[in-house]
Design a protein around this motif. Structure first.
Motif, PDB file in Angstrom:
ATOM      1  N   ASP A  51      45.336  25.995 -29.278  1.00 25.35           N
ATOM      2  CA  ASP A  51      45.225  27.410 -28.917  1.00 25.35           C
ATOM      3  C   ASP A  51      44.615  27.439 -27.512  1.00 25.35           C
ATOM      4  N   VAL A  52      45.461  27.650 -26.510  1.00 25.13           N
ATOM      5  CA  VAL A  52      45.013  27.566 -25.116  1.00 25.13           C
ATOM      6  C   VAL A  52      45.307  28.855 -24.366  1.00 25.13           C
ATOM      7  N   THR A  53      44.375  29.213 -23.504  1.00 27.98           N
ATOM      8  CA  THR A  53      44.490  30.406 -22.682  1.00 27.98           C
ATOM      9  C   THR A  53      44.325  30.030 -21.214  1.00 27.98           C
ATOM     10  N   PRO A  54      45.326  30.313 -20.384  1.00 25.92           N
ATOM     11  CA  PRO A  54      45.133  30.110 -18.952  1.00 25.92           C
ATOM     12  C   PRO A  54      44.254  31.225 -18.383  1.00 25.92           C
ATOM     13  N   VAL A  55      43.431  30.874 -17.400  1.00 28.44           N
ATOM     14  CA  VAL A  55      42.557  31.838 -16.744  1.00 28.44           C
ATOM     15  C   VAL A  55      42.959  31.891 -15.273  1.00 28.44           C
ATOM     16  N   HIS A  56      43.324  33.089 -14.827  1.00 27.83           N
ATOM     17  CA  HIS A  56      43.753  33.256 -13.441  1.00 27.83           C
ATOM     18  C   HIS A  56      43.460  34.695 -13.028  1.00 27.83           C
ATOM     19  N   PRO A  57      42.871  34.897 -11.869  1.00 20.02           N
ATOM     20  CA  PRO A  57      42.491  36.260 -11.478  1.00 20.02           C
ATOM     21  C   PRO A  57      43.645  37.223 -11.222  1.00 20.02           C
ATOM     22  N   LYS A  58      44.856  36.712 -11.001  1.00 21.62           N
ATOM     23  CA  LYS A  58      45.973  37.588 -10.658  1.00 21.62           C
ATOM     24  C   LYS A  58      47.155  37.518 -11.624  1.00 21.62           C
ATOM     25  N   GLU A  59      47.398  36.352 -12.198  1.00 24.44           N
ATOM     26  CA  GLU A  59      48.567  36.186 -13.062  1.00 24.44           C
ATOM     27  C   GLU A  59      48.303  36.764 -14.459  1.00 24.44           C
ATOM     28  N   THR A  60      49.356  37.294 -15.092  1.00 26.29           N
ATOM     29  CA  THR A  60      49.231  37.809 -16.456  1.00 26.29           C
ATOM     30  C   THR A  60      49.856  36.868 -17.483  1.00 26.29           C
ATOM     31  N   GLU A  61      50.638  35.912 -16.994  1.00 25.22           N
ATOM     32  CA  GLU A  61      51.301  34.954 -17.874  1.00 25.22           C
ATOM     33  C   GLU A  61      51.563  33.679 -17.081  1.00 25.22           C
ATOM     34  N   ILE A  62      51.307  32.533 -17.708  1.00 27.54           N
ATOM     35  CA  ILE A  62      51.554  31.241 -17.073  1.00 27.54           C
ATOM     36  C   ILE A  62      52.181  30.324 -18.116  1.00 27.54           C
ATOM     37  N   GLN A  63      53.301  29.721 -17.781  1.00 24.60           N
ATOM     38  CA  GLN A  63      54.038  28.819 -18.667  1.00 24.60           C
ATOM     39  C   GLN A  63      54.264  29.448 -20.047  1.00 24.60           C
ATOM     40  N   GLY A  64      54.569  30.742 -20.063  1.00 32.15           N
ATOM     41  CA  GLY A  64      54.865  31.432 -21.306  1.00 32.15           C
ATOM     42  C   GLY A  64      53.647  31.834 -22.119  1.00 32.15           C
ATOM     43  N   VAL A  66      50.061  34.094 -22.307  1.00 36.34           N
ATOM     44  CA  VAL A  66      49.343  35.222 -21.723  1.00 36.34           C
ATOM     45  C   VAL A  66      48.062  34.719 -21.066  1.00 36.34           C
ATOM     46  N   ALA A  67      47.865  35.091 -19.811  1.00 31.89           N
ATOM     47  CA  ALA A  67      46.684  34.669 -19.056  1.00 31.89           C
ATOM     48  C   ALA A  67      45.637  35.786 -19.057  1.00 31.89           C
ATOM     49  N   ILE A  68      44.380  35.371 -18.932  1.00 39.09           N
ATOM     50  CA  ILE A  68      43.290  36.323 -18.765  1.00 39.09           C
ATOM     51  C   ILE A  68      42.741  36.167 -17.356  1.00 39.09           C
ATOM     52  N   ARG A  69      41.983  37.155 -16.904  1.00 41.34           N
ATOM     53  CA  ARG A  69      41.515  37.166 -15.522  1.00 41.34           C
ATOM     54  C   ARG A  69      40.241  36.361 -15.296  1.00 41.34           C
ATOM     55  N   ALA A  70      39.391  36.255 -16.326  1.00 44.67           N
ATOM     56  CA  ALA A  70      38.088  35.610 -16.144  1.00 44.67           C
ATOM     57  C   ALA A  70      37.596  35.040 -17.474  1.00 44.67           C
ATOM     58  N   LEU A  71      36.658  34.111 -17.389  1.00 45.54           N
ATOM     59  CA  LEU A  71      36.077  33.548 -18.611  1.00 45.54           C
ATOM     60  C   LEU A  71      35.481  34.635 -19.496  1.00 45.54           C
ATOM     61  N   ALA A  72      34.951  35.686 -18.890  1.00 43.96           N
ATOM     62  CA  ALA A  72      34.358  36.786 -19.652  1.00 43.96           C
ATOM     63  C   ALA A  72      35.380  37.473 -20.550  1.00 43.96           C
ATOM     64  N   ASP A  73      36.665  37.284 -20.274  1.00 43.55           N
ATOM     65  CA  ASP A  73      37.725  37.891 -21.085  1.00 43.55           C
ATOM     66  C   ASP A  73      38.137  37.025 -22.276  1.00 43.55           C
ATOM     67  N   LEU A  74      37.545  35.838 -22.424  1.00 42.60           N
ATOM     68  CA  LEU A  74      37.867  34.993 -23.576  1.00 42.60           C
ATOM     69  C   LEU A  74      37.486  35.722 -24.857  1.00 42.60           C
ATOM     70  N   PRO A  75      38.377  35.724 -25.856  1.00 42.73           N
ATOM     71  CA  PRO A  75      38.057  36.420 -27.102  1.00 42.73           C
ATOM     72  C   PRO A  75      36.937  35.751 -27.907  1.00 42.73           C
ATOM     73  N   ASP A  76      36.771  34.444 -27.756  1.00 42.85           N
ATOM     74  CA  ASP A  76      35.768  33.715 -28.535  1.00 42.85           C
ATOM     75  C   ASP A  76      35.150  32.603 -27.688  1.00 42.85           C
ATOM     76  N   PRO A  77      34.389  32.959 -26.654  1.00 44.89           N
ATOM     77  CA  PRO A  77      33.892  31.947 -25.711  1.00 44.89           C
ATOM     78  C   PRO A  77      33.002  30.879 -26.348  1.00 44.89           C
ATOM     79  N   THR A  78      32.278  31.206 -27.407  1.00 48.93           N
ATOM     80  CA  THR A  78      31.370  30.221 -28.006  1.00 48.93           C
ATOM     81  C   THR A  78      32.111  29.160 -28.820  1.00 48.93           C
ATOM     82  N   HIS A  79      33.427  29.304 -28.962  1.00 50.20           N
ATOM     83  CA  HIS A  79      34.247  28.303 -29.653  1.00 50.20           C
ATOM     84  C   HIS A  79      35.416  27.854 -28.779  1.00 50.20           C
ATOM     85  N   THR A  80      35.229  27.936 -27.461  1.00 49.82           N
ATOM     86  CA  THR A  80      36.293  27.595 -26.516  1.00 49.82           C
ATOM     87  C   THR A  80      35.817  26.524 -25.540  1.00 49.82           C
ATOM     88  N   SER A  81      36.551  25.415 -25.493  1.00 53.25           N
ATOM     89  CA  SER A  81      36.316  24.392 -24.472  1.00 53.25           C
ATOM     90  C   SER A  81      37.133  24.754 -23.244  1.00 53.25           C
TER      91      SER A  81
END
Length: 148
Positions: A51-64, A66-81
């Motif tokens: 279960d991987v999430t790309p983080v990019h300040p401008k892109e909304t999708e990378i390699q199919g 969904v990307a988020i803009r910042a680490l603060a947008d992670l849905p579950d940061p305390t369980h994310t490497s």
């Protein structure tokens, strides 16, 4: 160099992953290391059914994915490497955010650290959470995953 085998296994044992530095434009990266690593690191997690999430300040999708803009947008940061593939100036801010969010483990890929980053890690009690100064997750990850 930091990153014991136990730290690396703990990194790969998290239920979620994020890749900071991923981009749609595989020719546009801040460092030479990023040029080679970013698309491959994201693909590594995808190919291993992580279960991987790309983080990019401008892109909304990378390699199919969904990307988020910042680490603060992670849905579950305390369980994310988090794999970090950025230049040191950006890495410093990411480490500050990761500490505040309680991110359990970060793997700084080659080129993401420098003396300032290493000092920050040591001065902020992050030495047991950050893997740096060594091989990429692509080199050690497959063997470590096989042993989990």
């Amino acid at each position: 160099m930091s990153g014991t085998e136990d730290q690396k296994k703990a990194f790969l044992s998290q239920p979620k992953f994020a890749v900071v530095g991923a981009s749609k434009d595989e020719t546009k990266f801040g460092t030479k290391a990023s040029l080679l690593l970013t698309p491959r690191v994201l693909k590594f997690y995808l190919e291993n059914n992580k279960d991987v999430t790309p983080v990019h300040p401008k892109e909304t999708e990378i390699q199919g994915v969904v990307a988020i803009r910042a680490l603060a947008d992670l849905p579950d940061p305390t369980h994310t490497s988090v794999s970090v593939i950025t230049g040191p100036k950006i890495t410093l801010g990411l480490l500050e955010q990761a500490k505040a969010l309680g991110i359990p483990s970060l793997w700084l890929q080659p080129g993401a650290d420098d003396e300032t980053i290493i000092n920050f890690i040591n001065e902020n009690g992050l030495a047991d959470k950050v893997i740096y100064g060594g091989p990429c997750v692509l080199r050690e990850g497959p063997e470590l995953l096989a042993g989990l």
